[in-house]
Design a protein around this motif. Structure first.
Motif, short mmCIF file in Angstrom:
data_model
loop_
_atom_site.label_atom_id
_atom_site.label_comp_id
_atom_site.label_asym_id
_atom_site.label_seq_id
_atom_site.Cartn_x
_atom_site.Cartn_y
_atom_site.Cartn_z
N MET A 25 -36.91 -15.29 -18.32
CA MET A 25 -35.88 -15.36 -17.28
C MET A 25 -34.53 -15.62 -17.94
O MET A 25 -33.54 -14.94 -17.66
N GLY A 38 -32.87 -15.92 -11.15
CA GLY A 38 -33.32 -17.22 -11.66
C GLY A 38 -32.64 -18.38 -10.96
O GLY A 38 -32.17 -19.32 -11.61
N ASP A 39 -32.62 -18.34 -9.64
CA ASP A 39 -31.83 -19.31 -8.87
C ASP A 39 -32.20 -20.77 -9.11
O ASP A 39 -31.36 -21.65 -9.02
N CYS A 40 -33.47 -21.03 -9.40
CA CYS A 40 -33.87 -22.44 -9.55
C CYS A 40 -33.76 -22.93 -11.00
O CYS A 40 -34.08 -24.09 -11.28
N GLY A 41 -33.31 -22.07 -11.87
CA GLY A 41 -33.14 -22.48 -13.26
C GLY A 41 -34.44 -22.54 -14.05
O GLY A 41 -34.46 -23.05 -15.17
N GLY A 42 -35.52 -22.08 -13.45
CA GLY A 42 -36.79 -22.04 -14.18
C GLY A 42 -37.76 -23.12 -13.78
O GLY A 42 -38.75 -23.34 -14.48
N LEU A 44 -39.65 -23.11 -11.18
CA LEU A 44 -40.76 -22.53 -10.42
C LEU A 44 -40.66 -22.82 -8.92
O LEU A 44 -41.64 -23.15 -8.26
N SER A 45 -39.45 -22.67 -8.40
CA SER A 45 -39.31 -22.93 -6.97
C SER A 45 -38.50 -21.86 -6.24
O SER A 45 -38.10 -22.08 -5.09
N CYS A 46 -38.26 -20.69 -6.87
CA CYS A 46 -37.43 -19.69 -6.17
C CYS A 46 -38.02 -18.28 -6.15
O CYS A 46 -37.70 -17.51 -5.26
N ALA A 47 -38.79 -17.91 -7.14
CA ALA A 47 -39.39 -16.56 -7.24
C ALA A 47 -38.36 -15.46 -7.41
O ALA A 47 -38.64 -14.30 -7.10
N CYS A 49 -37.21 -14.47 -10.23
CA CYS A 49 -37.32 -14.02 -11.63
C CYS A 49 -38.55 -13.13 -11.79
O CYS A 49 -39.11 -13.02 -12.87
N LEU A 85 -43.76 -14.55 -12.86
CA LEU A 85 -42.41 -15.09 -12.76
C LEU A 85 -41.94 -15.32 -14.19
O LEU A 85 -42.57 -16.05 -14.96
N CYS A 87 -39.71 -16.88 -15.66
CA CYS A 87 -39.35 -18.20 -16.19
C CYS A 87 -40.57 -18.91 -16.76
O CYS A 87 -40.44 -19.94 -17.44
FE1 FES Z 1 -37.05 -19.82 -10.12
FE2 FES Z 1 -38.48 -18.53 -11.96
S1 FES Z 1 -36.37 -18.98 -12.01
S2 FES Z 1 -39.17 -19.43 -10.11
#
Ligand code: FES
Length: 105
Positions: A25, A38-42, A44-47, A49, A85, A87
């Motif tokens: 990501m 990559g809204d959540c920065g990695g 694992l809370s946005c999907a 990526c 995903l 990230c």
């Molecule tokens: Fe948010 Fe991968 S960057 S789930």
């Protein structure tokens, strides 16, 4: 450095060197790959990526764990059998040449 190719419908592929240990990501963001925000920065809370791993590589990238599998139900484009995903995929020397498809989201 190992290389990754991102395939994007209607555009030329993007090929880039990716440092071992970097998430795919982050590598996508560094290389202006579209549709991977990559809204959540990695964490694992946005999907946002979502990538589809080329069939030839899916055994090397491995399968998503339970949390990632749950998050794959939240992707904008429907998840496919080899969706991940990005990230949660970290570059290794073994992934040199990896091909990812970016769904049009
Ligand atoms: Fe948010 Fe991968 S960057 S789930």
């Amino acid at each position: 450095m190992p290389k990754v190719t991102w395939m994007i419908e209607g555009r030329d592929p993007i090929v880039a060197d990716v440092a071992v240990g970097q998430s795919l990501m982050e590598a996508a963001q560094d290389n202006d790959v579209p549709n991977i925000s990559g809204d959540c920065g990695g964490c694992l809370s946005c999907a946002t990526c979502h990538v589809v791993v080329d069939d030839a590589w899916s055994s090397k990238t491995g399968a998503p764990d339970g949390v990632e599998t749950s998050m794959l139900e939240c992707t904008e484009s429907p998840a496919e059998p080899s969706s991940r995903l990005s990230c949660q995929i970290f570059m290794t020397d073994d992934l040199d040449g990896l091909v990812l498809r970016v769904p049009g989201e």
